[in-house]
Design a protein around this motif. Structure first.
Motif, PDB file in Angstrom:
ATOM      1  N   THR A  41       0.839  -1.198   0.000  1.00  0.00           N
ATOM      2  CA  THR A  41       0.000   0.000   0.000  1.00  0.00           C
ATOM      3  C   THR A  41       0.874   1.249   0.000  1.00  0.00           C
ATOM      4  N   ILE A  44       2.214   1.983  -3.396  1.00  0.00           N
ATOM      5  CA  ILE A  44       1.213   2.564  -4.293  1.00  0.00           C
ATOM      6  C   ILE A  44       1.050   4.052  -4.010  1.00  0.00           C
ATOM      7  N   TRP A 128      -9.335   8.197  -3.088  1.00  0.00           N
ATOM      8  CA  TRP A 128      -8.724   6.859  -3.028  1.00  0.00           C
ATOM      9  C   TRP A 128      -9.844   5.847  -2.842  1.00  0.00           C
ATOM     10  N   SER A 130      -9.968   1.737  -2.561  1.00  0.00           N
ATOM     11  CA  SER A 130      -9.251   0.465  -2.575  1.00  0.00           C
ATOM     12  C   SER A 130     -10.203  -0.671  -2.238  1.00  0.00           C
ATOM     13  N   ALA A 157      -7.575   7.528  -7.464  1.00  0.00           N
ATOM     14  CA  ALA A 157      -6.816   6.280  -7.471  1.00  0.00           C
ATOM     15  C   ALA A 157      -7.741   5.120  -7.157  1.00  0.00           C
ATOM     16  N   VAL A 159      -7.806   1.117  -6.626  1.00  0.00           N
ATOM     17  CA  VAL A 159      -6.925  -0.016  -6.330  1.00  0.00           C
ATOM     18  C   VAL A 159      -7.788  -1.261  -6.167  1.00  0.00           C
ATOM     19  N   GLU A 160      -7.448  -2.328  -6.881  1.00  0.00           N
ATOM     20  CA  GLU A 160      -8.222  -3.570  -6.778  1.00  0.00           C
ATOM     21  C   GLU A 160      -7.286  -4.770  -6.682  1.00  0.00           C
ATOM     22  N   GLU A 215      -1.314   3.219 -14.957  1.00  0.00           N
ATOM     23  CA  GLU A 215      -1.852   1.943 -14.491  1.00  0.00           C
ATOM     24  C   GLU A 215      -0.661   1.075 -14.112  1.00  0.00           C
ATOM     25  N   THR A 217       0.406  -2.752 -12.092  1.00  0.00           N
ATOM     26  CA  THR A 217       0.057  -3.997 -11.407  1.00  0.00           C
ATOM     27  C   THR A 217       1.248  -4.438 -10.568  1.00  0.00           C
ATOM     28  N   ARG A 281      -2.188  -6.691  -7.128  1.00  0.00           N
ATOM     29  CA  ARG A 281      -3.000  -5.492  -6.956  1.00  0.00           C
ATOM     30  C   ARG A 281      -2.749  -4.601  -8.167  1.00  0.00           C
ATOM     31  N   THR A 282      -3.822  -4.058  -8.715  1.00  0.00           N
ATOM     32  CA  THR A 282      -3.702  -3.113  -9.819  1.00  0.00           C
ATOM     33  C   THR A 282      -4.234  -1.765  -9.373  1.00  0.00           C
ATOM     34  N   VAL A 283      -3.507  -0.709  -9.729  1.00  0.00           N
ATOM     35  CA  VAL A 283      -3.947   0.644  -9.414  1.00  0.00           C
ATOM     36  C   VAL A 283      -4.074   1.426 -10.712  1.00  0.00           C
TER      37      VAL A 283
END
Length: 289
Positions: A41, A44, A128, A130, A157, A159-160, A215, A217, A281-283
């Motif tokens: 985290t 990111i 944000w 997430s 942002a 985040v997933e 983007e 990952t 995790r992709t942001v």
């Protein structure tokens, strides 16, 4: 994780728990999620393509505060509006804020982000979200609301996680090798309840009027020996999945899973020394121009 509701559509930690116990279990998973994934985290928040340091941040679907406190740490001059549907999660977040002596930098707002009427969140520089967007029934509407709220030039942002983390070796447990993958396969069949789980948010953000500026990952893979919290995290995540998919498993798999989840069993996950945390995790970083 992490919320319109958190990581899965049902809150029960095991068979027939009462709602308050389920909420406690969910909150504990969110706390463990924050602890285990803390360095990712932080990486990111450091990567975000911000033009200036934000002063007002909104944490959408904040859960128990994983993102809130990471952002407060990263941006010491900022204050955060933490938004969640759960009064219990927000109370836990406020307690943490007091413990950390940052309560004056945190405002909490309880609301369901699928409601037609959004609360007044001010004009944040950074929003944000997430592990919360995929829970929304109407994410397109939510994205437009975020776009309208953001200050011009502000950043959103998203985040997933790529599904739930994996913890066990492929050959585990000895009597039912591959059990975890079968559990996850049964969980993926729940996708009708959350059609946006695993979505590519880039085109969705563009359609809502944002300009996607980045983007990334991040592969998460580390050994369970680094933290005893990982055993509790694995137990909590698999308990949560079990509450949703128990009727989709074979009797043999369900028995093996229950042995792993029984903390008093010699087969308990907590007794294993071969756990890892494996996920992605992709942001997406999207700007309001």
């Amino acid at each position: 994780m992490n919320h319109v509701h958190t990581h899965t559509p049902h809150h029960g930690a095991s068979h027939g728990d009462h709602h308050e116990h389920a909420m406690d279990g969910q909150a504990e998973i969110l706390d463990l999620d924050a602890e285990v994934l803390a360095e990712h985290t932080a990486s990111i928040t450091a990567w975000l393509p911000l033009q200036t340091a934000p002063h007002h941040i909104v944490d959408l679907g904040c859960g128990t505060g994983a993102g809130t406190f990471a952002l407060l740490d990263r941006f010491p001059d900022a204050h955060v509006t933490a938004v969640d549907a759960s009064a219990e999660h927000l109370q836990r977040l406020r307690t943490k804020a007091c413990t950390r002596s940052v309560e004056e930098r945190v405002r909490t707002v309880q609301t369901d982000l699928d409601d037609d009427a959004w609360p007044d969140l001010g004009s944040p520089d950074l929003v944000w979200a997430s592990a919360s967007m995929h829970h929304m029934a109407h994410p397109d509407r939510a994205l437009r609301n975020v776009h309208d709220a953001l200050a011009p030039g502000g950043l959103f942002a998203v985040v997933e996680l790529a599904g739930h983390p994996r913890f066990l070796p492929e050959n585990a447990p000895e009597d039912r090798p591959g059990l975890e993958e079968r559990v996850h396969a049964a969980d993926r069949r729940q996708v009708e309840h959350m059609p946006h789980r695993g979505a590519d948010w880039g085109p969705i953000l563009t359609a809502a009027g944002f300009t996607v500026e980045g983007e990334r990952t991040i592969a998460v893979h580390f050994e369970g020996s680094r933290s005893e919290a990982i055993g509790r995290y694995a137990t909590g995540v698999l308990q949560r999945i079990r509450s949703v998919i128990a009727d989709r498993l074979s009797p043999e798999d369900l028995t093996a899973l229950d042995q792993l989840l029984d903390t008093s069993s010699p087969h308990s996950i907590l007794r294993r020394d071969d756990l890892t945390v494996r996920t992605e995790r992709t942001v997406w970083a999207a700007r309001r121009i």
